[in-house]
Design an enzyme around this catalytic site. Sequence first.
Site, PDB file in Angstrom:
ATOM      1  N   SER A   1       0.849  -1.191   0.000  1.00  0.00           N
ATOM      2  CA  SER A   1       0.000   0.000   0.000  1.00  0.00           C
ATOM      3  C   SER A   1       0.883   1.239   0.000  1.00  0.00           C
ATOM      4  O   SER A   1       1.719   1.399   0.892  1.00  0.00           O
ATOM      5  CB  SER A   1      -0.891   0.014   1.249  1.00  0.00           C
ATOM      6  OG  SER A   1      -1.758  -1.088   1.277  1.00  0.00           O
TER       7      SER A   1
ATOM      8  N   GLY B   1      -0.395   4.490  -0.107  1.00  0.00           N
ATOM      9  CA  GLY B   1      -1.198   5.670   0.182  1.00  0.00           C
ATOM     10  C   GLY B   1      -1.793   6.257  -1.089  1.00  0.00           C
ATOM     11  O   GLY B   1      -2.423   5.548  -1.876  1.00  0.00           O
TER      12      GLY B   1
ATOM     13  N   GLY C   1      -1.523   4.499  -4.507  1.00  0.00           N
ATOM     14  CA  GLY C   1      -2.222   3.250  -4.784  1.00  0.00           C
ATOM     15  C   GLY C   1      -1.507   2.024  -4.254  1.00  0.00           C
ATOM     16  O   GLY C   1      -0.948   2.025  -3.153  1.00  0.00           O
TER      17      GLY C   1
ATOM     18  N   GLY D   1      -6.527   0.215   4.271  1.00  0.00           N
ATOM     19  CA  GLY D   1      -5.743  -0.988   4.036  1.00  0.00           C
ATOM     20  C   GLY D   1      -6.539  -2.258   4.270  1.00  0.00           C
ATOM     21  O   GLY D   1      -6.374  -3.262   3.558  1.00  0.00           O
ATOM     22  N   ASP D   2      -7.433  -2.233   5.260  1.00  0.00           N
ATOM     23  CA  ASP D   2      -8.258  -3.401   5.537  1.00  0.00           C
ATOM     24  C   ASP D   2      -9.258  -3.651   4.407  1.00  0.00           C
ATOM     25  O   ASP D   2      -9.536  -4.802   4.049  1.00  0.00           O
ATOM     26  CB  ASP D   2      -8.999  -3.218   6.861  1.00  0.00           C
ATOM     27  CG  ASP D   2      -8.050  -2.977   8.022  1.00  0.00           C
ATOM     28  OD1 ASP D   2      -6.943  -3.548   8.000  1.00  0.00           O
ATOM     29  OD2 ASP D   2      -8.410  -2.219   8.938  1.00  0.00           O
TER      30      ASP D   2
END
Length: 310
Positions: free
Chosen positions: A216, A218, A221, A247-248
């Site tokens: 990830s 931020g 992408g 993120g989840d």
Amino acid sequence: MILTVTLNAALDVTYRIDRLRPQASNRVHSVTQRAGGKGVNVSRVLHALGESTTVTGLAGGPTGEVLRHELASVGLADELVPIAGESRRTVAVVDELAGDTTILLEPGPVVRPEEWDRLLDRLDTLLSGAMAVVFSGSLPEGVPADAYAELVRLARTHSVPAVVDADGPALRAALAAKPTLVKPNADELTAVTGLRDPVAAAQSLCREGARSVVGSLGPDGLIAVTAYGSWQARLPDRLSGNPTGAGDAAVAALALGLVDGTPWPDRLAEAVALSAAAVTAPLAGDFDPVVRARLRPLVEVQPLRSPQCP
């Protein structure tokens, strides 16, 4: 069914204020609390997508009881193992004018050896009905340092693909068990490998045992280094909001793509759109379906010129 494992489950408390002023009194105009922890958030997203999911892990004390009651209230299947220690709380302070969020993370309970054994027994039973399993979040005190490696190996005995979303020593230990997918963020990639280039860091994790790595980045992408190719997926414009559960949401999309056999470029595009839709939602574990549908066609997926996972 996609199984999620949250060893350090939490009660998430969110304070919303107009403007955060450090070293001053801040008036809170709304408070919400609900079951949290990274795996719980993944299950929330899957449940909202209409997918079958079950939450397991460890929970204890009055906080654990509130956590389990909230799971039941929203219809999430709860297979959490009770422990004697008090489950932790996380506190998110949302500065609405700035669009920023400050997070405070309690350390969590101390887990006894017999409680860890009960978790392993529960997981061994649940894996027999799982299509994939997600191991995510921090390790509470008392859990073995190589806990995720042990859990990934247990998943392999059931031929269940394992996704690991962890950092630091917990992530590094998991690599020896060859997880199907690991999903660190940019800072976690650098911390565990010492490399600032996220693609090079992802390749390093492949060499250490991960079968595929999604990082990830931020606003930039996601990157993916897999046995089938390497890509970067991102939106053309940055969104503001609460990134706590982004993120989840990406992990939920990746686990679902793994189960469905979705081609990697489409899997990554869905993960980017879903995580962006989570940023615009007020609480971790939620996403805005209208935003998701609007953004999905806008996601750009480009192949990377880099070695693949072996």
